[in-house]
Design an enzyme around this catalytic site. Structure first.
Site, PDB file in Angstrom:
ATOM      1  CB  CYS A 136      -2.739   1.220  -1.474  1.00  0.00           C
ATOM      2  SG  CYS A 136      -4.049   1.081  -0.258  1.00  0.00           S
ATOM      3  CB  CYS A 139      -3.667   4.103   0.832  1.00  0.00           C
ATOM      4  SG  CYS A 139      -3.467   2.365   1.203  1.00  0.00           S
ATOM      5  CG  ASP A 140      -2.228   6.544  -2.034  1.00  0.00           C
ATOM      6  OD1 ASP A 140      -2.198   7.020  -0.888  1.00  0.00           O
ATOM      7  OD2 ASP A 140      -1.363   5.782  -2.474  1.00  0.00           O
TER       8      ASP A 140
END
Ligand code: NDP
Length: 314
Positions: A136, A139-140
C-alpha cells in the site's frame, strides 16, 4: 454472544456490501451488514479515485467508503464490526456464526467479501513485510521520501502505486514479468513519461534482502526471464501490486467457485449462487472487473434479486 435475525444478511462492507445495504434498507428489509476485518475493503487503501461518477475532483478512497457507510447508516442499515467464520447454507433460514461468537439468522445472504492482496511468495518477503515490503503506497509511501523503491506488477494497481510513489521517492523501479503493461493506456502514458520512473521488463523478483537490526529492506535479486541473467538492485522499499485472492475460504465447501476461488453465479452476470437465496456481489464474483463502480452496481443487483427471492419465499 448475541443472536441476530434479519431478512437479509450482508457479509462484507465495501462498495458492494454498502450498496446492497442501502437498497435493502430503503426497501424496509432491515438488513444487517457484517463488516469483516477490513471495513471499507480495498478502497481504504486506494489513494485517489477519479473514475467514480459524481465527483468532479478526485476523491480519496477512504472518504468515498466512509461516505458510503454513513449513507447506509442514514437509511437504516445495522452495521456490525464482526467477522463471519462459519456458515450453514443447508436450508433457510441460513445461520452464520462469527468470530465474536454471535449468530446471524437470515432468510437470504449477500456475500460481498471482496478480495485481498496477493504476495510474491519469495524468500525475504514475509520477513520484511512492514519493514520495507508493503502492498500500500498510500499507507507507507511517506517513509520513502527521497529514497529508491521498486513496484512489482503491470496492472492498474502497480502503475497507480508507482505514480503515487514517484511524487515522494527519488527513483521508482517498476518490475514487470512481461514486456507490456496491462494497465489502462492513460496510466501507462503517465508512467512511461515520468522522469523518476524506470521499468524493468521481463523481470521477476527472486529474493528480498535486508538488514536485521533494525529490520530494513536493502536489495532485491531479480532475474530477466528472457535471458536468465540475474542481478541485484539496491532499493529501500518494495511495493507488491500483483493482484488479489478472493475472500471465499469459508464458502469453499458450500458454493460453486471458479479455479481461482471466485464465486460462480447463475446465469453469468446475475448475483445468484448455486444455493437458492444466497447471492454474491462485487470483487468476490467470478469474472467481475475490479472496479468500485461495478462492485456498487453489483451490490444493487444482488439486493434487487434478493428482494425478488424474499417476495417469492413469502
Ligand atoms: P491485475 O490482475 O490487473 O494485475 C496484476 C499484475 O501483476 C499483472 O501485470 C500481472 O502480470 C502481475 N502479476 C501477477 N502475479 C504475479 C507474480 N506472481 N509475479 C509477478 N507479477 C505478477 O491486478 P490489479 O490489482 O492491478 O487490478 C485489479 C483490477 O482492479 C483490475 O481490473 C484493474 O483494472 C482494477 N483497478 C482499477 C483501478 C482504476 O481504474 N483506477 C485502480 C486499481 C485497480 P501479467 O500482466 O503478466 O499477468
Amino acid at each position: 454472544m448475541a443472536e441476530y435475525k434479519t431478512p437479509m444478511l450482508i457479509i462484507g462492507a465495501g462498495p458492494a456490501g454498502y450498496t446492497a445495504g442501502i437498497y435493502a434498507a430503503r426497501a424496509e428489509l432491515n438488513p444487517i451488514i457484517v463488516t469483516g476485518h477490513q471495513p471499507g475493503g480495498q478502497l481504504t487503501t486506494t489513494n485517489e479515485i477519479e473514475n467514480y461518477p459524481g465527483f468532479v475532483e478526485p476523491i480519496k478512497g477512504q472518504k468515498l467508503v466512509d461516505d458510503m457507510r454513513q449513507q447506509a447508516l442514514n437509511v437504516g442499515c445495522r452495521i456490525i464490526n464482526d467477522t463471519i467464520t462459519e456458515i450453514d447454507f443447508e436450508a433457510p433460514p441460513y445461520i452464520c456464526s462469527s468470530e465474536k461468537h454471535n449468530q446471524y439468522q437470515s432468510d437470504c445472504v449477500i456475500i460481498a467479501t471482496g478480495a485481498t492482496t496477493k504476495w510474491l511468495d519469495v524468500p525475504g518477503e514475509e520477513k520484511f513485510r512492514g519493514w520495507g515490503v508493503s502492498s500500500c503506497a498510500t499507507c507507507d509511501g511517506f517513509f520513502y521520501r527521497g529514497k529508491c523503491v521498486a513496484v512489482i506488477g503491470g496492472g492498474n494497481s502497480a502503475v497507480e502505486e508507482a505514480l503515487y510513489l514517484a511524487n515522494l521517492a527519488s527513483q521508482v523501479i517498476v518490475i514487470h514479468r512481461r514486456d507490456s503493461l496491462r494497465a489502462d493506456k492513460i496510466l501507462q502514458d503517465r508512467l512511461l513519461n515520468h522522469p523518476r520512473v524506470t521499468v524493468l521488463w521481463n523481470t521477476v523478483v527472486e529474493e528480498i534482502f535486508g538488514h536485521d537490526t533494525p529490520p530494513a529492506v536493502a536489495a532485491l535479486k531479480v532475474k530477466n526471464v528472457k535471458n536468465d541473467v540475474e542481478s541485484t538492485l539496491s532499493v529501500d522499499g518494495i511495493f507488491v501490486a500483483i493482484g488479489h485472492i478472493p475472500n471465499t475460504g469459508i464458502f469453499r465447501s458450500h458454493l460453486d467457485l471458479d479455479q481461482q476461488g471466485y464465486i460462480l453465479t447463475y446465469p453469468t452476470g446475475s448475483c445468484q449462487t448455486n444455493v437458492s437465496g444466497v447471492f454474491a456481489a462485487g470483487d468476490v464474483v467470478s469474472g467481475n472487473f475490479k472496479q468500485a463502480i461495478l462492485a456498487a452496481a453489483s451490490g444493487c443487483l444482488a439486493c434487487l434479486e434478493a428482494e425478488k427471492y424474499l417476495a417469492q419465499l413469502k
